[in-house]
Design an enzyme around this catalytic site. Structure first.
Site: not given
Ligand code: BES
Ligand code: ZN
Ligand code: ZN
Length: 531
Positions: A293, A298, A305, A316, A375, A377, A379
């Protein structure tokens, strides 16, 4: 499939991109006698014994010069031998080096048992970090075999790392902690002419230089490291190491139908890229595919966010950085295995052209995805790259991603989760991580969580139940892995970026999580011991 080679498009930091992206610390095996050794410091080990500190093997000459009273001297100075402990003392008279640095090794091993490689790696890391500002140090830690020498070498090279590209006076100036990284490490206690020792040190250098490059990329601010800049850096490194590289730019991605990568990148002024790195060995009969990834920033996109959750989101792209480092390391080591690395690079930004919650994307696999949360993204970009990787029918696929906050909640900030479609393969990956000293833990993909991603409009939604969010993300990815290919998914959201203080050989900021596991997996694949 290659687009034009674009020049790096850097932002407004003023960086001219002169940094060479390799560590500056040199590592050699030495048989020099300690008293006559010209260095700024001698590093020794001290363990926690039953009756106070115990001087570890390797430090005999130092102890001898202290008339065998070194343990007592250390105790007087307050040392107990705990892991992470550092005690500095003046070298005994007659020594060319002025300083002895005693690093704690934790509990003394049972008789007939050696110190654990990870204990040595961490201690070497602590010593190297402590010695920032010094030019040369000799490491006289306990070495019983070539693997120990390799571990100490790794710890020293990783612990010496510092990122000061953006400090006013450049990398070797007085930025950060005010000190340049330790420049030279002489490893004592090994056998420089022994093939196994030489190989262990060469391996440590190749892996750690590439790992430190991954850290550099992670730490580089997102206004300087966009998808195009990352692709350009990957192209240059691949060329240097005889790795074939193909870059799909936005036009090629559109032509190929990579709806996931394009959908995530559509809000950004910096277009997305898919980079394919192919290392091939004429002696290979196995093929390992690695998918990373690479979200260079992000923001969350339209599902923005909140403040407090976006400051570290330059990290990210840590998965792509790990894959990049592992492929180049495999090439440098000449591993007898074919390794293909897929870097799914995009910047996730909100704008008038950004993907909206409610949009449907047609993915590279042909499946449609309803984007309920922009968010989620990672996947989406991984889905396209996993399908592209699957088309080549590799013997196994491993993806690496800072995928979910949920995995951080589950496992904390130092352990990554391992999921997969094949329990034996998942176990093998978890064991490889453990072997190289990376904390990992196997996680399930419970079938009942799949229905939470059912979409009224498309084949699947990019979000499901909140509970078990890391596993939901894993289940989503599974849908984009080719039939019958063993696949493992490493969610490194916790350990990729260290927001706290440095520890062991792990610095603050980008850590290079998963690089050593991926290299080990390539080695195991080469040996026919995996998949
Ligand atoms: N990049 C984030 C996950 C992340 C969070 C990485 C904290 C490192 C530290 C990812 O893209 C994300 O935002 N995931 C969301 C998914 C949700 C919207 C289903 C999450 O984990 O909140
Ligand atoms: Zn992310
Ligand atoms: Zn994200």
């Amino acid at each position: 499939m290659s687009g034009p080679v674009d020049p790096p498009a850097f932002g407004h930091s003023g960086l001219q991109w002169k940094r060479d992206f390799t560590t500056v610390t040199a590592l050699t095996l030495s048989t020099a006698a300690v008293p006559g050794l010209r260095a700024d410091a001698i590093v020794i080990g001290v363990a926690k014994g039953a009756k106070g500190p115990v001087v570890a093997p390797g430090a005999e000459a130092v102890d001898h010069a202290y008339d065998g009273r070194l343990a007592g001297v250390l105790e007087t100075l307050g040392a107990c031998g705990a892991e992470g402990e550092v005690t500095k003392l003046p070298a005994p008279s007659g020594f060319k080096a002025p300083l002895v640095v005693a690093v704690g090794l934790g509990a003394e091993p049972e008789e007939d048992e050696a110190y654990d490689a990870e204990v040595l790696r961490r201690a070497a890391g602590v010593a190297a970090r402590t010695l920032a500002g010094s030019r040369k140090a000799a490491f006289a830690l306990p070495v019983t075999d070539a693997a120990d020498a390799g571990a100490i070498g790794e710890g020293a090279l990783l612990g010496a790392y510092s990122f000061d590209t953006y400090k006013e006076q450049g990398r070797n100036a007085r930025g950060g902690n005010g000190k340049a990284p330790l420049a030279e490490v002489a490893l004592l206690g090994g056998r420089p002419r022994d093939k196994a020792y030489k190989a262990a040190v060469e391996r440590a250098v190749a892996v750690c230089e590439e790992l430190n490059r991954a850290r550099d990329l992670i730490n580089t601010p997102p206004n300087d490291l966009n998808p195009q800049a990352f692709a350009t850096i990957a192209q240059a490194a691949a060329k240097e190491h005889g790795v074939k590289v193909q870059v799909l730019d936005e036009k090629a991605l559109a032509k190929g139908g990579y709806g996931g990568i394009l959908g995530v990148g559509s809000g950004s002024a910096s277009a997305p890229r898919l980079v394919k790195l192919s290392y091939t060995s004429s002696k290979a009969d196995k093929h390992l595919a690695l998918v990373g990834k690479g979200i260079t920033y992000d923001s969350g996109g339209i599902s923005l966010k909140p403040a407090g959750h976006n400051e570290t989101m330059k990290c990210d792209m840590s998965g792509a950085a790990a894959v990049f480092a592992a492929v180049i390391a495999a090439a440098r080591l000449g591993l007898e295995v074919n390794v293909t690395g897929w870097l799914a690079l995009a910047e996730n930004m909100p704008s008038g052209s950004a993907t909206r919650p409610g949009d449907v994307l047609r993915m590279y696999s042909g499946k449609t995805v309803e984007v309920l949360n922009t968010d989620a993204e990672g996947r989406l970009v991984l889905a396209d790259a996993l399908w592209a990787a699957s088309e080549e029918k590799p013997d196994a696929i491993v993806d690496v991603a800072t995928l979910t906050g949920a995995m951080m909640l589950a496992l904390g900030s130092r352990t990554f989760g391992v999921m997969g479609n094949d329990d034996a393969f998942r176990t093998a990956v978890y064991e490889a991580a453990e072997e190289v000293g990376e904390a990992a833990w196997p996680m399930p993909l419970p079938e009942h969580l799949r229905k939470g991603m059912d979409s009224a409009t498309a084949d699947i939604a990019n979000m499901g139940e909140r509970m078990g969010g890391g596993l939901v993300a894993g289940l989503f990815l599974r849908e984009f892995v080719g039939e019958g290919i063993p696949w493992a998914h490493l969610d490194i959201a916790g350990p990729a970026f260290n927001e706290q203080g440095p520890f062991g050989y792990t610095p603050k900021g980008g850590t290079g999580s998963a690089v050593r596991t991926l290299v080990r997996l390539a080695e195991l694949t080469a040996a026919g011991d995996l998949g």
